[in-house]
Design an enzyme around this catalytic site. Sequence first.
Site, PDB file in Angstrom:
ATOM      1  N   CYS A  40       7.323  27.036  -5.562  1.00 49.43           N
ATOM      2  CA  CYS A  40       8.025  25.791  -5.241  1.00 49.43           C
ATOM      3  C   CYS A  40       7.034  24.781  -4.671  1.00 49.43           C
ATOM      4  O   CYS A  40       5.850  25.073  -4.510  1.00 49.43           O
ATOM      5  CB  CYS A  40       9.158  26.039  -4.245  1.00 49.43           C
ATOM      6  SG  CYS A  40       8.591  26.630  -2.638  1.00 49.43           S
ATOM      7  N   CYS A  97       4.679  25.680  -1.844  1.00 50.52           N
ATOM      8  CA  CYS A  97       3.453  26.424  -2.164  1.00 50.52           C
ATOM      9  C   CYS A  97       2.284  25.457  -2.371  1.00 50.52           C
ATOM     10  O   CYS A  97       1.194  25.670  -1.856  1.00 50.52           O
ATOM     11  CB  CYS A  97       3.658  27.269  -3.424  1.00 50.52           C
ATOM     12  SG  CYS A  97       4.859  28.603  -3.247  1.00 50.52           S
ATOM     13  N   ASP A 110      -5.075 -10.296 -19.011  1.00 47.71           N
ATOM     14  CA  ASP A 110      -6.327 -10.795 -19.588  1.00 47.71           C
ATOM     15  C   ASP A 110      -6.041 -11.194 -21.037  1.00 47.71           C
ATOM     16  O   ASP A 110      -5.120 -10.648 -21.661  1.00 47.71           O
ATOM     17  CB  ASP A 110      -7.382  -9.695 -19.521  1.00 47.71           C
ATOM     18  CG  ASP A 110      -8.638 -10.076 -20.271  1.00 47.71           C
ATOM     19  OD1 ASP A 110      -9.209 -11.143 -19.964  1.00 47.71           O
ATOM     20  OD2 ASP A 110      -9.042  -9.322 -21.178  1.00 47.71           O
ATOM     21  N   ASP A 170      -9.218  -5.301 -20.058  1.00 43.78           N
ATOM     22  CA  ASP A 170      -9.979  -4.289 -20.794  1.00 43.78           C
ATOM     23  C   ASP A 170     -11.495  -4.474 -20.741  1.00 43.78           C
ATOM     24  O   ASP A 170     -12.231  -3.645 -21.262  1.00 43.78           O
ATOM     25  CB  ASP A 170      -9.555  -4.300 -22.269  1.00 43.78           C
ATOM     26  CG  ASP A 170     -10.146  -5.474 -23.035  1.00 43.78           C
ATOM     27  OD1 ASP A 170     -10.169  -6.587 -22.467  1.00 43.78           O
ATOM     28  OD2 ASP A 170     -10.600  -5.277 -24.176  1.00 43.78           O
ATOM     29  N   ASP A 176     -13.276  -7.467 -16.068  1.00 45.52           N
ATOM     30  CA  ASP A 176     -11.968  -7.186 -15.476  1.00 45.52           C
ATOM     31  C   ASP A 176     -12.026  -6.063 -14.448  1.00 45.52           C
ATOM     32  O   ASP A 176     -11.030  -5.789 -13.779  1.00 45.52           O
ATOM     33  CB  ASP A 176     -10.960  -6.801 -16.575  1.00 45.52           C
ATOM     34  CG  ASP A 176     -10.672  -7.958 -17.526  1.00 45.52           C
ATOM     35  OD1 ASP A 176     -10.612  -9.099 -17.039  1.00 45.52           O
ATOM     36  OD2 ASP A 176     -10.527  -7.711 -18.728  1.00 45.52           O
TER      37      ASP A 176
END
Length: 786
Positions: free
Chosen positions: A100, A103, A505, A682, A686
């Site tokens: 779960c 853990c 962009d 991209d 940027d």
Amino acid sequence: MTQSCFHCIQPLPADADFSVTVLGEPRTMCCPGCAAVAQAIVDGGMEDYYRFRTDKAVKAGDTDILQKLSVFDDKQLQQEFVVADGDCSEIQLTVEGITCAACGWLIERQLAKTDGIVQVAVNVAARRATVRWTDKTLPLSALLKVFSRIGYQALPFQPDQHEASYQREKKSYLKKLGLAGLMTMQLMMLAFALYFDWFDHVDTATRQFFHWISLLLCTPVVLYSGLGFYQSAWYALKAGRLNMDVPVTVAIFGAFSASAYATITEHGPIYFESMAMFIFLLLISRYLEHQSRHRAAQISANNMKHLPLTANKMIDGDVHSALARQLVAGDEILVRAGETIPADGVVSQGRSEVDESMLTGEFEPQSRQAGDNVFGGSINQSDVLYVTVSRPLKQSLISQIMRLQELAMAERPAIAGLADQLASYFVAAVLVISALTFWYWYDTGASHAFYIAIAVLVGTCPCALGLATPSALTSAVANLNRKGILIKRGDSLEKLTQITTVALDKTGTLTEGQFSLTSIQTTVEQHQALSLAASLEALSEHPIAKAFSNTECHQVSDGRVHIGQGIEGTINDMRFRIGSAAFIGAEIPAAWQSARVFLADESACIAAFWLSDTLRDDASELVIALADKPIHLLSGDAAPAVQEQAEKLGIEHQHAHCTPEDKLALIRQMQSQGQRVLMVGDGINDGPVLAAADVSVTLAAATDLAKSAADVVLLQPKLMHIPHLLTIAKLCRQKIRQNIGWALGYNLLILPLAVSGILTPWMAVLGMSLSSVIVVTNSLTLLKKD
């Protein structure tokens, strides 16, 4: 001839009788230690160590667990699964024993305390952990020992071995379920016979005999079927934490001990059937969780399963079979039609259609020919390809994606941390309320006070609360992976739901980024201007550079790229600049003002270049889909070109002549006004703005800097995946809130019923199991969202 130990190559003692099956054959070992180490290598899927080793192994000596794991410190063996990253190393581990969210939380907290460990990310759904550590401070064997010490077995992740591990856990669940189910049926038959007096006034001796039979039938259920709950609770308590299995363990042992005492003393209520049913139903819910987590994780992990084990390696013109993971950069491989490409590389000969859907989610085959990149795991569909390997398997695109995906889960949303905290506090509250309930009812003289307390423990166990967040996150990420959307940061999904503004962009993002030269005006020979421009642009990764790529180039010395502005360099002892009008620093003739790129020498502007670029097919759809938010178009291009594209798309806010600093300033200005910004870009220019935005998205074809800075990578150039990303993020938040609301609501509803004695232990069992199943089922609906 003296025989030697297969592992350490030392002479075998006369009485040596230790054997391990390695590479399909039984191998004789000199001692239990060597046998243990060899078995660990086999179990870890590392048998190739023996096939390719050049030195003998270190003699095992004893069977201590650290000694068993020491084989993983072998650098030659580590080449297959450890990725070096500067002073740090990174590894993916299959972790057995995870049941779960608690853990994963326990593993992360305990490993974070260990010297040498830099970062730990546990994916509970996939039962995997990604660990970054300094090998000089902490050997790999010691790292694995930390997992063992807190109760989990960790081995280097390999898809086939990971799947085998899942199947072993599944079989273990089924065995425990089978035993618990069989015994529960028998116990319920005896219990009903006693409760409803089916045997016509059973005498005391017979009734007591049935109680002893019930004790006998319940004991293996408690000791074997429930073993996993006790181990989880014990390891949590050893680490000074409380998890969901603590109240479960207290309830099981409490009710079983009380019933056993009542059987021995022949006085008091018997609840063997309720305890067996509790374990049975709890195992069912855990098994269903186990299956659903595997189903969701399979979608994310399927990429690794596409990779073949072998490759057709070309050696001196002949084809030889080789292991795919042994391929290195520069190897030449043959990929026949219908075969899977075993590693990333560049096509050296041939032309074919390649199915890359396992990476991009796009099922339309892509044409690949000499000079094109291909990726490991994609399928060659039509003709023979010769491929030159560009990087080994562990550095392939698939491996990078899987590592990024695992690390993304390390940065969980704030709501995930809140749910974990709530669950931890709730466990403590349940234990306290249960104790107070027992004290109250015992003080009033109620004979069933203990069983009322047991009902409180069982009914209010916050298992569903612990599953609320990880089950929804795993399903959401799996859905996005199927679409070819890679989430690099786990908290991105939460931040996406808070976005108020979108910044886009232009070049290479909204447009194709495939420029063509349409017109030139120059004061020198045209071919000379083109040659000078191509020489300088060859230094850049910007899409504009490709417009000049087919022109003969000069040697450039002292070249410098000014991101977002232009390039300068020395050619034939003369300094040249190419880029924007502001960058070249020379007067531009009036007739050239509308050009996009300018070339200048040391004294004047000598050429102007007009370029064309086309919008992506789905750019308009994207703008329409995001119409509920302000959209800003950011570009380094001249104002006329930016305005033209903005008018075509219907974007009101446009910013031209933007340097990287200008874009960054615009984003920060928006953020200072309280806006949450989604940036899509991209290019190299940027990078800063992608890092500064609240959430950033880039394309797989973007520059390495952009992909490094972005939070989300679209593995195929489909801008309409951005609205899908936003939709899934909102749905994920809704599911998490629904799950937490249901879990808390259920517990608050059931608590007064349990405390008041209305809720019996078997009713609490049904309610708790049903609550967990509802939460997981609700989260799995995210997988079906298109």
